[in-house]
Design a protein around this motif. Structure first.
Motif, PDB file in Angstrom:
ATOM      1  N   SER A 125     -34.486 -21.675 -27.836  1.00  0.00           N
ATOM      2  CA  SER A 125     -33.501 -21.203 -28.806  1.00  0.00           C
ATOM      3  C   SER A 125     -32.150 -20.872 -28.178  1.00  0.00           C
ATOM      4  N   ARG A 126     -31.170 -20.781 -29.036  1.00  0.00           N
ATOM      5  CA  ARG A 126     -29.839 -20.382 -28.613  1.00  0.00           C
ATOM      6  C   ARG A 126     -29.734 -18.866 -28.639  1.00  0.00           C
ATOM      7  N   ALA A 139     -24.846 -21.465 -26.060  1.00  0.00           N
ATOM      8  CA  ALA A 139     -26.090 -22.183 -25.826  1.00  0.00           C
ATOM      9  C   ALA A 139     -26.783 -21.661 -24.577  1.00  0.00           C
ATOM     10  N   VAL A 143     -29.919 -25.938 -23.254  1.00  0.00           N
ATOM     11  CA  VAL A 143     -29.134 -26.610 -24.287  1.00  0.00           C
ATOM     12  C   VAL A 143     -27.770 -27.005 -23.747  1.00  0.00           C
ATOM     13  N   GLN A 150     -30.156 -26.758 -31.271  1.00  0.00           N
ATOM     14  CA  GLN A 150     -31.432 -26.074 -31.136  1.00  0.00           C
ATOM     15  C   GLN A 150     -32.588 -26.949 -31.622  1.00  0.00           C
ATOM     16  N   SER A 154     -35.629 -28.250 -29.374  1.00  0.00           N
ATOM     17  CA  SER A 154     -37.012 -27.956 -29.752  1.00  0.00           C
ATOM     18  C   SER A 154     -37.842 -29.232 -29.801  1.00  0.00           C
ATOM     19  N   SER A 223     -38.761 -20.865 -30.518  1.00  0.00           N
ATOM     20  CA  SER A 223     -37.945 -21.787 -31.303  1.00  0.00           C
ATOM     21  C   SER A 223     -37.292 -21.096 -32.497  1.00  0.00           C
ATOM     22  N   LYS A 225     -36.884 -17.861 -32.872  1.00  0.00           N
ATOM     23  CA  LYS A 225     -36.167 -16.665 -32.413  1.00  0.00           C
ATOM     24  C   LYS A 225     -36.779 -15.343 -32.870  1.00  0.00           C
TER      25      LYS A 225
END
Length: 321
Positions: A125-126, A139, A143, A150, A154, A223, A225
């Motif tokens: 995740s970001r 990011a 990323v 994202q 993923s 993923s 968050k």
């Protein structure tokens, strides 16, 4: 059109990550003929443990995933011991463990039902940081390096891990202990007569299955968050639906590697179907009903087709006479 593509990309990414959970369900449901209901609890357990490891212990995201998978193994061991050592029926043993995991997951997260990871670095995740009064998205290193969104990150990470898991399972089930595990599901009496301890193979299968489920829960947690105690609700239904869909799509392939792959592919197709239905305006509250209908149809249609074919064959034989 771009909105539909974004939704489908996100669904495909979620499908791959959940596909690892489906592989766990495949081990118990297809190889041992056990519908292990521990899955609903061990999936959430993986997510909760992952979130706490990152939030409270500042653990590396990869290490947190490993710990989460180990937590799933322990959950599977509890179900396995209840079933093999105390001879509780497998489905009841799974229900007992699942119910107990609800309280355990709440305790793991300090009594909170939800733990966000918005300001924590994860594998996928970001990060969401705040600069003054403005919210700025930066990011994560992964990323940044690959230049992916994202959903794309993923999907890429999910595919890589899914390939590694399928390869590892294919190798394992080719070993002596893995072959004994598969044989236990095919003919337990025969393999027991050959001197194999079927209680140990069942215990191992349940531990391996729930370890994969915990791994999937951790990946989904990173993923999306956040971790939630209810994130595994209905996981067994999703797993069964994905397995059946995968068999329908790739049933003609007999190689065991394809059978494992079909579980992940079925998961992706299932989530794509969900995304398309939601884009068409379906109420999200009806998704559980849709999942149940998909599983019911996928299970009933092959039986109905076989009965129709048998009836046709019987009619043709009678007509020839």
């Amino acid at each position: 059109m771009s909105g539909l593509f974004t939704a489908l990309l996100g669904a495909a990414a979620q499908g791959v990550l959940w596909g690892i959970m489906v592989l766990g369900v495949y081990i118990t449901y297809k190889l041992l003929d056990i519908a292990d209901l521990t899955v609903d609890g061990s999936f959430a357990l993986g997510g909760c443990v992952c979130a706490v490891m990152i939030l409270n212990f500042h653990m590396d995201p990869v290490a947190a995933i490993v710990v989460s998978a180990f937590a799933g193994v322990l959950a599977g061991a509890v179900t396995g011991l209840l079933h093999t050592l105390f001879e509780i029926p497998a489905i009841l043993a799974g229900i007992l463990t699942q119910i107990g995991l609800w309280s355990i997951n709440l305790r793991i997260m300090g009594g909170k039902s939800n733990n966000p990871l918005l300001q924590e670095e994860t594998l996928i995740s970001r990060l969401v940081g705040r600069t003054g009064t403005k919210t700025v998205e930066t990011a994560s290193p992964l990323v940044q390096k690959l230049g992916l969104t994202q959903s794309q990150a993923s999907l890429v990470i999910g595919i890589i891990i899914a390939i590694l898991v399928v390869a590892a399972l294919y190798w394992f089930f080719g070993t002596e202990i893995g072959s004994a595990l598969r044989a236990t599901g095919n003919n337990e009496n025969m393999i027991r007569a050959l001197g194999v301890n079927t209680k140990m193979t069942k215990l191992l299968a349940l531990m391996l299955s729930n370890g994969l489920v915990g791994l999937s829960g951790a990946l989904v947690c990173q993923s999306q968050k956040y971790a939630d105690v209810g994130m595994g609700t209905g996981a067994i239904v999703i797993g069964l639906a994905a397995i059946v869909i995968g068999e329908v799509l790739l049933g003609r392939f007999r190689h065991f590697a394809w059978k494992l792959s079909s579980a992940v592919i079925g998961s992706v197709v299932y989530f794509l179907i969900r995304a398309i239905v939601l884009q068409m305006g379906m109420d999200p509250n009806d998704m559980k009903l849709l999942s149940a209908i998909i599983v019911a149809l996928a299970l009933c249609i092959p039986v109905a087709v076989n009965k129709w074919k048998m009836r046709q064959a019987y009619s043709e034989e009678g007509g020839e006479e």
